[in-house]
Design a protein around this motif. Structure first.
Motif, PDB file in Angstrom:
ATOM      1  N   PHE A   1      -2.058  -9.075   3.180  1.00  0.00           N
ATOM      2  CA  PHE A   1      -1.499  -9.980   4.183  1.00  0.00           C
ATOM      3  C   PHE A   1      -0.732  -9.262   5.291  1.00  0.00           C
TER       4      PHE A   1
ATOM      5  N   PHE B   1       5.627 -10.163   0.858  1.00  0.00           N
ATOM      6  CA  PHE B   1       4.534 -10.045  -0.118  1.00  0.00           C
ATOM      7  C   PHE B   1       4.088  -8.585  -0.150  1.00  0.00           C
TER       8      PHE B   1
ATOM      9  N   GLY C   1       1.185  -6.144  -1.130  1.00  0.00           N
ATOM     10  CA  GLY C   1      -0.198  -6.015  -1.593  1.00  0.00           C
ATOM     11  C   GLY C   1      -1.230  -6.678  -0.705  1.00  0.00           C
TER      12      GLY C   1
ATOM     13  N   LEU D   1       7.010 -11.474  -3.516  1.00  0.00           N
ATOM     14  CA  LEU D   1       5.824 -11.718  -4.328  1.00  0.00           C
ATOM     15  C   LEU D   1       4.920 -10.502  -4.173  1.00  0.00           C
ATOM     16  N   GLY D   2       3.927 -10.385  -5.042  1.00  0.00           N
ATOM     17  CA  GLY D   2       2.963  -9.317  -4.815  1.00  0.00           C
ATOM     18  C   GLY D   2       2.160  -8.958  -6.031  1.00  0.00           C
ATOM     19  N   GLU D   3       1.213  -8.066  -5.837  1.00  0.00           N
ATOM     20  CA  GLU D   3       0.427  -7.541  -6.953  1.00  0.00           C
ATOM     21  C   GLU D   3       1.382  -6.774  -7.858  1.00  0.00           C
ATOM     22  N   ARG D   4       1.178  -6.901  -9.155  1.00  0.00           N
ATOM     23  CA  ARG D   4       2.137  -6.434 -10.143  1.00  0.00           C
ATOM     24  C   ARG D   4       2.800  -5.088  -9.811  1.00  0.00           C
ATOM     25  N   GLU D   5       2.051  -4.026  -9.843  1.00  0.00           N
ATOM     26  CA  GLU D   5       2.670  -2.710  -9.691  1.00  0.00           C
ATOM     27  C   GLU D   5       3.140  -2.455  -8.259  1.00  0.00           C
ATOM     28  N   LEU D   6       2.397  -2.975  -7.297  1.00  0.00           N
ATOM     29  CA  LEU D   6       2.814  -2.809  -5.902  1.00  0.00           C
ATOM     30  C   LEU D   6       4.148  -3.505  -5.666  1.00  0.00           C
TER      31      LEU D   6
END
Lengths: 697, 697
Positions: free
Chosen positions: A393, A389, A391, A418-423
């Protein structure tokens, strides 16, 4: 073809100042990346974008390697002739308006073909997007110059794409996302001269290419394509458009190309060790995986360790892994002990390995590294599937040490992210630079793991030039072929097949009941009696096949009945009755693109219902034949169940090889149909067969 | 449960100033969106983030609706008891450390369950991510507060997710992308009290929810879940984790939940009109489509018009459409004429409709609008699949007029979108706001079109409370059940089934050859004779089944042979021989989660090989039974081929309904096995059957 890929000077015929036109985009793209000389050609301008513009190609004072043409279709033939006269080696015709537009366009295209044939100039296109080479920054294409704003990501995957708009649109989408690098993307359009086989050869020897993807709507030179793919040490992925009936109709009207029989194409690609894709993005996702891991040891069965931060994602991964026929690796005791050093005490260790409780205890970096090292050194693990992931955790750490372990272990590693869009986008780019292909859906990741393990590696390339010697057998039967009408009768068909080493049922042709009784005296009961009326192929449907005859009484009765049903010059075929556990159908056909092909499938009532028939292109090597048998879906039936013996695969392979040989030896044969091929005590034997001859026009 | 979703005041027990902890994230998230009162609870701080912090929950001076708890597991029971004493209605326990962590955690969880039972306080979790309500901006969760920077996109899809880390990670990924809006996302973790069935009920009546997706690792209350889903007027999509064997093992160790028999689950979901997903993103992609188009007219068969800018993409779409059993719409002459008005003259019109040449002539807006209006008013078109490109190619135009036409026509529209990265993302958001679901892969788009058309709409909800009256038949056989050991013999089994309206083969039990001969005098040859030795279920394997007996001589011989093989008190079963074209297996089982279930599948040698067996939960309505028959893969076999009659589906439906009834009437029955159920002249008839009784402990 080097001049197309590494020209020193390019003329652009149809350059323009109109920024909405392709002739402007191509020029702009050339100026952004190409380091050689550029000569815009257009009589209407003295200069464009600061470059001197020439009225005609022969006004260019210096030597030019290739011309890119973007003028209306009707002008193209003259422009090409100009190029020929100027000694230009190759022309990339990006204009449309040829065979894809009906009769007039077709005629124009034929003119181009003639020029090509007669002058030797090499033509790329027409109706194509040209070439994008992201490594050398050569964009010989009308794709929107805005791609340069996103940065051109070089990579090691090359593509050959038949559809122009598709390659343009799709390429911009993929390139601007930045997570997928390309080497050479070749859009071949109507492929009147430069086509997939030659480009494939070129890319196979291209140092910047590690995997090759092709989108094709037709494979007209099927045998050459198969042979080229089978020789390729680099992975090849093909998306064949037009496999469904409607798809094929669309292909017809789109590029006027004939979509071949999809079962034959599917067989040929499998035989060549080619991976088949079904969608565009999936194709390049597969290419990325195969470019990263082109050489999996052939004894690896695909036992996967899953390292996850989410038990749920681990469960869903295991479901996909099992569905693809891969395995969830059984961890060794040693690996379990190593994992226990980072796991909280209460947590049992099992694969998929849910690392989250350990991450909470030790942090992400230490936990993932320890778990990775543990599974990587486990001899029961063939590949590692990491979930991460971006962004939060505590899962953002440097993966370089993991990538180093991966490289020294030579075990492939795949990631679901998975992750925050740009990250997440940035993390994907960084992680892929370390050599780990990253996917955003579990399903796609597992599909890609699967193709890395399933890619069929041929020991030897397929050899289409194999011709069997003209043996006595061929001489013996040649006359029969010359003198026969459209098909040979069952008995003659089986005699020929038998001479080619295919086991057939014991049988005689009889006229009288005493001949039949003599047969049973030698071979016993039960027998089958068939009426052979001239020109009848489907005997069963006319009541001409009688099984289970087990007494002399029955012989007399059946003989009378059969004779009643047939003309007087008909014969009776008497056979031992073969009872078996499995009914197969084997056959030989000539495909318009791939030529002689062999088929094997399930027979009986399930033949039509299950559509479980597979094809390979003849001649078949033993490996081809065994691989073909493995492609039948109903493997459980072949392996024997309840009390039946398993199929003798070597014996069936012999039959398939010999069936191909028979067809190759007699160009007169259009089709051979062995139906049924009954498997009795594991051994297949031809019980009925017919050879259908080619219609002479 | 309104207090969980719309509380006026929330206490956060375990609030902290440590920014790396969940207790901080939850507080921050509450402060970003929740408009009610927030009371942080932690004895260590006088205030956090400017809010007054209370040492204990009973220090809060005002009424509190719910408490969110994020303290170490061991402290949770005391904290809950405090909440009970303060009159708090519900507690969301987001801490982990319960049954998922072994024995000690399990005991803690049991304490919580007891508190819940005894005090009536409602408990959500533990080991969960709580609730995210994007419409009301209520984030009662430890998901990273950075999601607020991306903006929370409200939408009409609600989720219920069993896995905490998954829902957190996946939600952040989906929400930060901005192209997917959610209403309520409920993470239920170990679900000790609040679970999927109750939440599903709540979401069904929630005005902000149009489609519901569930990720579940177990469905312990199978019948209640089935009943709730079957009543839902809103589309429900379920991703069931742990369907493979390995997946199920992972589920066991992950949440200690029992993964049910996957074929039963699959059957129950299908019976409830639930769509099954296999991956997370696919699940929400399907939800988006179903939320947009929940009410397709039931007479629509899924005839699709494809409007594309790329012939290649049209071909690949057609391939997927055909593969899913949807249709490429045949355009009416009227539609073709309308399309010709925008097409260049040379261009033939066919579906998939390649608009690019028309776009070059008229521009994107005019061409797409004209084409859309043409296909939208074609009565042979059920849905429209538009391909578009964001970022050039004259394809960036306002789609509002197209969306308006869509709304008035009530035909669903789906889009496949390519484009430059950020432009495509923004275009997707804008287009989706118009009500058109947008996908980035053709395959996914067609999967979603498919579920919109395939979603099985029940006329009536499934009724699990149906109990047949205790008839004479039940009374007649009850004694047999009470007195029998583990299974009933073939003859008795068939008598019972026959009394329940299931057609069985004509048969008698005989001791002597004269009885057999009397039977043949009445019913003719050929017959089957079976030895019924006590306790033997699989007669064939012991040589106790003899077929094809066609003379009195054979009767004598077989009788002697069978008697030799069996103990002296055995009987002989004599049956008419039934020869049929298809062999089926039908059965009844009790599933631990779904209770009484009916099974139907292909029989004979292909039963095991093809694994073509399907389940439904009893009682079955007629529609259930017919739908179950449709789920058999080998439909071509059932439809009759060569000369065999098609299966009489109504007759088979009767059998399946009655099989369920039989099992429901006798709780003593564990299993019924009709094998084979032979289809003769289209009519199914039970040829062998056995009823297996429940083991009494």
């Amino acid at each position: 073809m080097d001049f197309f890929f590494s020209p020193k000077a390019i003329a652009l015929i149809g350059a323009t100042t109109n920024t909405t036109k392709g002739g402007f985009s191509i020029l702009k793209n050339l100026m952004m990346g190409f380091t050689g000389k550029i000569y815009p050609i257009n009589p209407r301008y003295p200069e464009i974008l600061g470059l001197r513009c020439y009225p005609k190609i022969y006004d260019v004072p210096d030597p030019v390697d290739i011309a890119i043409v973007f003028v209306p279709a009707a002008l193209v033939p003259d422009v090409i002739m100009d190029c020929v006269r100027c000694g230009i080696k190759g022309v990339m015709i990006e204009s449309g308006g040829f065979s894809e537009t009906g009769e007039d366009g077709k005629k124009l295209q034929e003119i181009l073909q003639r020029i090509c044939r007669e002058t030797g100039i090499r033509l790329w296109g027409p109706n194509c997007m040209g070439l994008v080479d992201a490594v050398n920054r050569n964009v010989f294409s009308f794709v929107a110059p805005s791609i340069w704003e996103y940065g051109i990501t070089p990579g090691n995957v090359s593509l050959i794409v038949q559809s122009g708009m598709l390659s343009a649109g799709f390429l911009i989408d993929a390139m601007t996302h930045g997570t997928m690098g390309f080497s050479k993307v070749c859009s071949i359009g109507n492929k009147i001269d430069v086509e997939e086989c030659e480009l494939l050869e070129y890319l196979i020897s291209d140092n910047n290419t590690k995997a090759i993807g092709l989108y094709l709507e037709s494979i007209p030179e099927g045998r050459r394509f198969l042979e080229t793919c089978s020789r390729s040490p680099k992975p090849v992925v093909v998306l064949k458009g037009g496999k469904s009936q409607k798809g094929a109709e669309a292909a017809m009207s789109h590029t006027a190309s004939l979509a071949g029989n999809s079962a034959v194409i599917c067989g040929a690609l499998s035989q060549a060790g080619v991976v088949e894709a079904t969608d565009f993005k999936q194709m390049i996702d597969m290419c990325r995986a195969l470019a990263a891991f082109p050489d999996i040891k052939s004894d690896c069965s695909g036992r996967i360790a899953v390292l996850t931060f989410s038990g749920g994602a681990g469960i869903v991964s295991a479901d996909f892994i099992e569905r693809h026929g891969l395995e969830i690796a059984k961890l060794s005791e040693n690996t379990i002990q190593k994992l226990k050093t980072v796991f909280p005490e209460w947590m049992p260790v099992s694969n998929p390995i849910d690392l989250w409780p350990a991450v909470e205890k030790n942090g992400g970096r230490i936990t993932y590294q320890a778990a990775f090292d543990a599974v990587c050194s486990d001899p029961g693990v063939d590949a590692i599937f990491i979930h991460l992931f971006a962004g939060g955790f505590a899962l953002n750490f440097d993966l370089s040490p993991i990538a180093d372990s991966m490289k020294s272990s030579k075990k492939p590693v795949f990631m679901w992210l998975l992750g925050e869009r740009e990250l997440a986008r940035k993390a994907q780019i960084i992680i892929q630079e370390l050599g780990i292909p990253v996917y955003r859906e579990i399903q796609r990741a597992v599909e890609c793991i699967d193709v890395v393990f399933k890619r069929n590696k041929r020991d030897l390339p397929w050899n289409p030039f194999f011709h069997p010697a003209v043996t006595e057998t061929v001489k013996k039967w040649n006359k029969t072929f010359t003198e026969s009408p459209d098909c040979l009768d069952e008995h003659v068909s089986k005699q020929i097949l038998s001479d080619f080493g295919i086991p057939v049922v014991t049988e005689i042709v009889a006229d009288t009941s005493s001949q039949v009784k003599e047969f049973t005296a030698n071979h016993g009961f039960p027998i089958v009696m068939k009426g052979m009326a001239k020109g009848v192929i489907h005997k069963s449907e006319l009541g001409l096949v009688r099984k289970g005859i087990d007494s002399n009484d029955r012989i007399e009765k059946v003989l009378t009945q059969l004779n009643d049903l047939m003309p007087t010059d008909s014969k009776i075929l008497v056979q031992k009755q073969i009872d078996g556990s499995i009914e197969l159908i084997a056959g030989f056909v000539r495909d318009p693109h791939f030529g002689p092909c062999v088929m094997i499938g399930l027979g009986g009532i399930f033949a039509e219902a299950m559509e479980d028939a597979v094809f390979a292109v003849a001649p078949l090597s033993r490996k081809d034949a065994l691989h073909l048998i493995e492609r039948i879906k109903a493997q459980k039936v072949l392996n024997g169940f309840r009390k039946s013996l398993p199929l003798d695969r070597e014996k069936l392979a012999d039959i398939l090889i010999n069936l191909g040989q028979t067809g190759l030896c007699f160009p007169q044969i259009q089709e051979i149909d062995i139906n049924p091929l009954i498997v009795s005590d594991g051994k297949p034997i031809a019980v009925d067969a017919s050879i259908i001859l080619r219609k002479t026009p």
